[in-house]
Design an enzyme around this catalytic site. Structure first.
Site, short mmCIF file in Angstrom:
data_model
loop_
_atom_site.label_atom_id
_atom_site.label_comp_id
_atom_site.label_asym_id
_atom_site.label_seq_id
_atom_site.Cartn_x
_atom_site.Cartn_y
_atom_site.Cartn_z
N VAL A 1 0.83 -1.38 -0.11
CA VAL A 1 -0.02 0.03 0.03
C VAL A 1 0.92 0.93 0.01
O VAL A 1 2.00 1.11 0.61
CB VAL A 1 -0.89 0.16 1.16
N LYS B 1 3.61 3.84 -0.80
CA LYS B 1 5.02 3.59 -1.58
C LYS B 1 5.51 2.06 -1.14
O LYS B 1 6.72 1.97 -1.80
CB LYS B 1 5.88 4.64 -0.67
N ASP C 1 8.26 -5.98 2.72
CA ASP C 1 9.53 -5.20 2.73
C ASP C 1 10.72 -6.24 3.01
O ASP C 1 11.39 -5.89 3.80
CB ASP C 1 9.31 -4.08 3.73
N TYR D 1 13.79 -10.74 19.28
CA TYR D 1 13.79 -10.93 20.87
C TYR D 1 13.95 -12.47 21.26
O TYR D 1 13.80 -12.63 22.42
CB TYR D 1 12.19 -10.64 21.18
N GLU E 1 0.33 -7.44 15.37
CA GLU E 1 1.22 -8.43 15.82
C GLU E 1 1.05 -8.84 17.44
O GLU E 1 1.14 -9.90 17.62
CB GLU E 1 2.71 -7.87 15.78
C1 LIG Z 1 9.55 -8.28 11.48
C2 LIG Z 1 8.13 -8.08 11.67
O1 LIG Z 1 7.17 -8.97 12.06
N1 LIG Z 1 7.57 -6.88 11.34
C3 LIG Z 1 6.41 -6.17 11.91
C4 LIG Z 1 6.69 -5.01 12.35
O2 LIG Z 1 7.19 -4.17 11.07
P1 LIG Z 1 7.87 -3.48 10.14
O3 LIG Z 1 8.62 -2.54 10.65
O4 LIG Z 1 8.62 -4.43 9.28
O5 LIG Z 1 6.49 -2.97 9.37
P2 LIG Z 1 6.29 -2.50 7.92
O6 LIG Z 1 6.61 -1.27 8.03
O7 LIG Z 1 6.90 -3.60 7.16
O8 LIG Z 1 4.80 -2.89 7.75
C5 LIG Z 1 4.07 -3.96 7.67
C6 LIG Z 1 3.26 -4.31 6.19
O9 LIG Z 1 2.29 -3.50 6.05
C7 LIG Z 1 2.36 -3.13 4.92
N2 LIG Z 1 2.44 -1.56 4.64
C8 LIG Z 1 2.66 -0.84 5.80
C9 LIG Z 1 2.70 0.37 5.57
C10 LIG Z 1 2.60 1.01 4.34
O10 LIG Z 1 2.54 2.40 4.18
N3 LIG Z 1 2.00 0.23 3.35
C11 LIG Z 1 2.08 -1.02 3.55
O11 LIG Z 1 1.85 -1.83 2.63
C12 LIG Z 1 3.75 -3.88 4.02
O12 LIG Z 1 3.12 -5.26 3.64
C13 LIG Z 1 4.52 -3.92 5.24
O13 LIG Z 1 5.44 -5.16 4.97
O14 LIG Z 1 5.75 -4.44 12.91
C14 LIG Z 1 4.55 -4.02 12.39
C15 LIG Z 1 3.61 -3.60 13.19
O15 LIG Z 1 2.12 -3.50 13.00
C16 LIG Z 1 3.98 -5.62 11.84
O16 LIG Z 1 3.64 -6.21 13.00
C17 LIG Z 1 4.96 -6.14 11.08
O17 LIG Z 1 4.70 -7.14 10.48
MN LIG Z 2 8.25 -5.33 7.54
#
Ligand SMILES: CC(=O)N[C@H]1[C@@H](OP(=O)(O)OP(=O)(O)OC[C@H]2O[C@@H](n3ccc(=O)[nH]c3=O)[C@H](O)[C@@H]2O)O[C@H](CO)[C@H](O)[C@@H]1O
Ligand SMILES: [Mn+2]
Length: 286
Positions: A61, A63, A145, A168, A235
């Site tokens: 979703v 970028k 990502d 963790y 999560e």
């Molecule tokens: C390693 C791991 O388990 N990562 C978790 C962590 O994330 P991350 O820091 O890896 O979160 P993230 O930015 O990857 O977001 C989770 C996912 O949501 C989707 N996305 C998010 C934002 C956006 O603008 N557009 C979009 O498409 C995308 O598929 C992304 O991979 O914390 C998040 C908080 O809820 C989720 O639990 C993730 O699964």
């Molecule tokens: Mn992620």
């Protein structure tokens, strides 16, 4: 007589199918999957004749569409090679989805908050699964990502599959970032919890993931009506769910590493890993 007993204790290659440096079974006797605890050729020989269809969901979703190309390209190299794989891409930018076979695109709304984009995946996966239940056997829900770097295959199949969070697993349980406020439906008491599982990868049979996504999305929504958002959104709800409903298979952090982390010695292979990203540049809010 003797040789058969010997074989029971030391199947095939004794050096390869033995890990003594990590925990390979949970206290409820679910396997924890690490490199060298399974024979990939044997696993495929068992599962390939079953003609299974494996679905994966991925959200891209805003970028985050920029991550799709590498995610899809590497999935073709490493994810369930030789199986019927179908990837469902949820996006608000369908024209930016790379053209790849066996990918279906579903258009979803964006949001001003990344927390909502991330958390609403549960209910959209649930809706999808209601349609897939006749045609699909297993499903994995994955962060976009990320890239595949090694085999992710039939060894990961199970009714209810969780992945240990890479950040963790060396910490004492009291330091796991569970939701600690009793007002949330994701609440975990200080002594609760088995592992801290990640939101970026989980799966199982269609029936089990239907139940999981129904419970987690309902609890997220019911919290939201009371103005509560759990510490790590879906999560946190996922972790509460897996505390009450023990996974039948647990995947080691090989199945979701993070590129910024140095590779620990017990990690003999990285199968799937989150890329380094600039949060401020890609999320709608910080
Ligand atoms: C390693 C791991 O388990 N990562 C978790 C962590 O994330 P991350 O820091 O890896 O979160 P993230 O930015 O990857 O977001 C989770 C996912 O949501 C989707 N996305 C998010 C934002 C956006 O603008 N557009 C979009 O498409 C995308 O598929 C992304 O991979 O914390 C998040 C908080 O809820 C989720 O639990 C993730 O699964
Ligand atoms: Mn992620």
């Amino acid at each position: 007589g003797l040789i058969k007993v010997y074989l029971i204790f030391w199947p095939k290659s004794e050096q390869n199918l033995l890990r003594t440096d990590v925990v390979t079974v949970t206290p409820w006797l679910a396997p924890i999957v690490w490199e060298s605890t399974f024979d990939p050729v044997l696993m495929d020989a068992i599962f390939k004749p079953q003609n299974l269809t494996i679905a994966a969901t991925v959200f891209a979703v805003g970028k985050y569409v920029q991550f799709l190309k590498d995610f899809l390209k590497t999935s073709e190299q490493f994810f369930f090679i030789g199986f019927n794989v179908h990837i469902y891409v949820f996006t608000d930018r369908p024209n930016d989805v790379p053209k790849v076979q066996l990918v279906s695109v579903r258009v979803v709304q964006s949001s001003q908050r990344w927390q909502e984009i991330s958390a609403r995946r549960m209910e959209m996966v649930h809706t999808l699964l209601l349609e897939l239940s006749d045609s699909t056997h297993f499903i994995f829900c994955l962060d976009v990502d990320s890239k595949f770097h090694g085999r992710w295959g039939s060894e990961s199949l199970g009714e209810l599959v969780a992945v240990v969070h890479p950040g963790y697993y060396g910490n004492p349980r009291s330091r796991f970032p569970f939701e600690r406020r009793t007002k949330s439906r994701a609440y975990m008491a200080p002594s609760d919890g088995d592992f801290y599982y990640c939101g970026g990868a989980f799966g199982g049979s269609v029936d089990q993931v239907l139940a999981l996504t129904q419970t987690c999305s309902k609890n997220y929504r019911d919290d939201e009506k009371e103005g509560v958002e759990a510490a790590w959104q879906e999560e946190s709800h996922l972790n509460r769910y897996f505390w009450e409903n023990k996974p039948s298979k647990v995947l080691s952090p090989e199945y979701l590493w993070q590129d910024f982390k140095p590779r620990n010695p017990e990690i003999r292979i990285i199968r799937f890993s989150g890329v380094i990203k600039n949060y401020a540049a890609i999320r709608p809010n910080v």
